[in-house]
Design a protein around this motif. Structure first.
Motif, short mmCIF file in Angstrom:
data_model
loop_
_atom_site.label_atom_id
_atom_site.label_comp_id
_atom_site.label_asym_id
_atom_site.label_seq_id
_atom_site.Cartn_x
_atom_site.Cartn_y
_atom_site.Cartn_z
N ALA A 289 0.83 -1.22 0.00
CA ALA A 289 0.00 0.00 0.00
C ALA A 289 0.86 1.26 0.00
O ALA A 289 0.48 2.26 -0.61
N ALA A 290 2.00 1.21 0.64
CA ALA A 290 2.87 2.39 0.71
C ALA A 290 3.29 2.84 -0.68
O ALA A 290 3.41 4.04 -0.94
N PHE A 291 3.49 1.90 -1.60
CA PHE A 291 3.90 2.25 -2.96
C PHE A 291 2.80 3.00 -3.70
O PHE A 291 3.05 4.00 -4.37
N PHE A 292 1.57 2.51 -3.59
CA PHE A 292 0.45 3.13 -4.29
C PHE A 292 0.09 4.49 -3.69
O PHE A 292 -0.17 5.45 -4.40
N VAL A 293 0.09 4.57 -2.36
CA VAL A 293 -0.23 5.83 -1.70
C VAL A 293 0.86 6.87 -1.98
O VAL A 293 0.56 8.03 -2.25
#
Length: 112
Positions: free
Chosen positions: A86-90
């Protein structure tokens, strides 16, 4: 807002994201595949992720407060470091949103 605020958030988002993916793979190796050495790997990556997640929280909160985000968005960005990938997309979404603001805030270079 300075570009350095966004840059340090981006670096920590990637570091936290990579460590969380490695931790997830380590947990799978430890509990599902029962591999030798997975226990020490999981422990080391878990400790590193835990400490660096705290740094991520500080940088993400600093970015959110300077960007004047609503509380819901701030919480989503803060929690992105706990959900694998999720950190990559956010981070990508936040960067696209704030890149324009950072570029507008940068002073124009005067040529002599």
């Amino acid at each position: 807002m300075k570009k350095s605020v966004l840059t340090r958030y981006r670096v920590m988002a990637y570091v936290t994201g990579v460590l969380l993916v490695l931790l997830t793979l380590g947990v799978i190796a430890k509990y599902v595949l029962d591999l030798d050495g997975a226990d020490s790997f999981t422990r080391a990556v878990g400790i590193a992720h835990g400490w660096l997640y705290v740094v991520y929280l500080v940088f993400a909160f600093d970015l959110g407060s300077k960007a004047k985000w609503p509380v819901g968005k701030q919480l989503w960005v803060l929690l992105a470091g706990t959900i694998p990938t999720a950190a990559f997309f956010v981070e990508r979404k936040v960067t696209r949103e704030l890149d324009e603001r950072v570029a507008d805030a940068a002073p124009d270079v005067v040529k002599a």
